[in-house]
Enzyme design. Structure first.
Site: not given
Ligand code: NAI
Ligand code: PYR
Length: 331
Positions: A30-31, A98, A105, A168, A192
């Site tokens: 992600v970073g 992750r 999540r 999305r 989220h």
């Protein structure tokens, strides 16, 4: 006389501040997707990278530095020492674990809270005036954790939230309607994650609300079953994680957009995770996504978006869920 001195006659020390320095903590999928988007989209040309994996960090830094000839005057530094982050205008946090296949999540909450306990005080020490943007999951709860750990005013701590879910959603709308995603206006708000809320009452094309054309849209009784589109949004991350192990490109672009809005003082509207107690009669101290006006200071305003009773009830369910998880966190 050394070669450099033979080449250059010094007139004035070079300025160090580009005015758009961004720190990214966590040089994982992600970073790095976020950094690549920011550099190639011209959002920032001054990036400081921090991670705990020294070799990976140096490898990513060198690889990007070798691309500098293709970028616009980029400056890329990396270190495990937070002093390199000093004076950042925006700090983006993508560090931590992750989801593995089958995990939600919310399963990551304590592990990533423990990671933030190390990171946030260091970032605040070196960039006390920065806007903090959190992406690590569960992003809404970790944005609340960051706000508590940092002592910063709430407008300067936000989570990437449902900016990704809304993108999305807009993509899926665009596929169904044959209209560009940029012209499909629709918001996913709330968590989220699995309890996110699709604001079907506001979905529109050029101001034409789909709910005026199909009053059942998004509901269980809708013969066209548009609600399936929101289910696909919720399932997106799980599907991609099953297929490639992680999600990266879309969240990288989303983060780049949010950082750009802050650095350019855009006052543009994005659904991001913010302190929502008191909005839509939410009673709990939680961070969840609502459409927010983003500028230099972070969240300038929260848009008073009209919601149906059902949409509000779903938002309340999201808030209750977040609050319950927060109660179990060990600081
Ligand atoms: N908010 C969103 O929309 C999205 C959030 N995510 C979340 O972003 C996070 C990162 O995901 P990936 O990049 O795929 O993971 P990754 O495993 O590829 O990268 C995580 C990085 O964090 C680093 N890290 C761990 N502890 C650290 C510490 N104390 N200090 C500095 N760095 C540390 C690791 O060394 C690693 O390089 C996860 O929590 C993931 O769930 C992922 C996609 C979308
Ligand atoms: C992993 C994650 O949060 C996402 O791609 O939505």
């Amino acid at each position: 006389m050394a070669t450099v001195e033979r080449l250059l006659h010094p007139m004035h020390p070079k300025a160090d501040d580009t005015g758009n320095k961004v720190t990214v903590v966590g040089t994982g999928q992600v970073g790095m997707a976020a950094v690549f988007s920011m550099l190639t989209q011209g959002v920032s040309n001054n990036i400081a990278l921090v991670d705990v994996m020294e070799d990976k960090l140096r490898g990513e830094m060198l690889d990007l530095q070798h691309g500098c000839a293709f970028m616009k005057n980029a400056r890329i530094n990396a270190s495990t020492d937070y002093s390199i982050t000093a004076g950042s205008k925006v700090c983006v946090v993508t560090a931590g674990v992750r989801q593995r296949e089958g995990e939600s999540r919310l399963d990551l909450v304590q592990r990533n809270t423990d990671v933030l306990k190390i990171i946030i005080p260091q970032l605040v020490k070196y960039s006390p005036e920065a806007v903090f943007i959190i992406a690590s999951n569960p992003v809404d709860i970790l944005t609340w954790v960051t706000w508590r750990l940092s002592g910063l005013p709430r407008h300067r701590v936000l989570g990437s939230g449902t900016n990704l879910d809304s993108a999305r959603f807009r993509y899926l709308l665009s596929e169904k309607l044959g209209i560009a995603p940029t012209s499909c206006h629709g918001y996913i708000i709330g968590e989220h994650g699995d309890s996110s809320v699709a604001v079907w009452s506001g979905v529109n094309i050029a101001g034409v609300r789909l709910s005026d054309l199909n009053p059942q849209i998004g509901g269980e009784q809708d013969p066209e079953q548009w609600r399936r589109m929101h289910q696909l949004v919720v399932e997106s991350a799980y599907e991609i994680i099953k297929l490639k192990g992680y999600t990266s490109w879309a969240i990288g672009l989303s983060l780049s957009q949010l950082v750009g809005a802050v650095l350019s003082n855009a006052n543009s509207v994005h659904p991001v995770s913010t302190y929502i107690k008191g909005q839509h009669e939410v009673e709990q101290e939680v961070f969840l996504s609502l459409p927010c006006v983003l500028g230099r200071g972070g969240v300038a305003d929260v848009v008073r978006q009209p919601l149906t009773a059902e949409e509000r009830a779903r938002l309340h369910a999201s808030a209750k869920l977040m609050h319950g998880v927060q109660a179990g966190i060990h600081f």
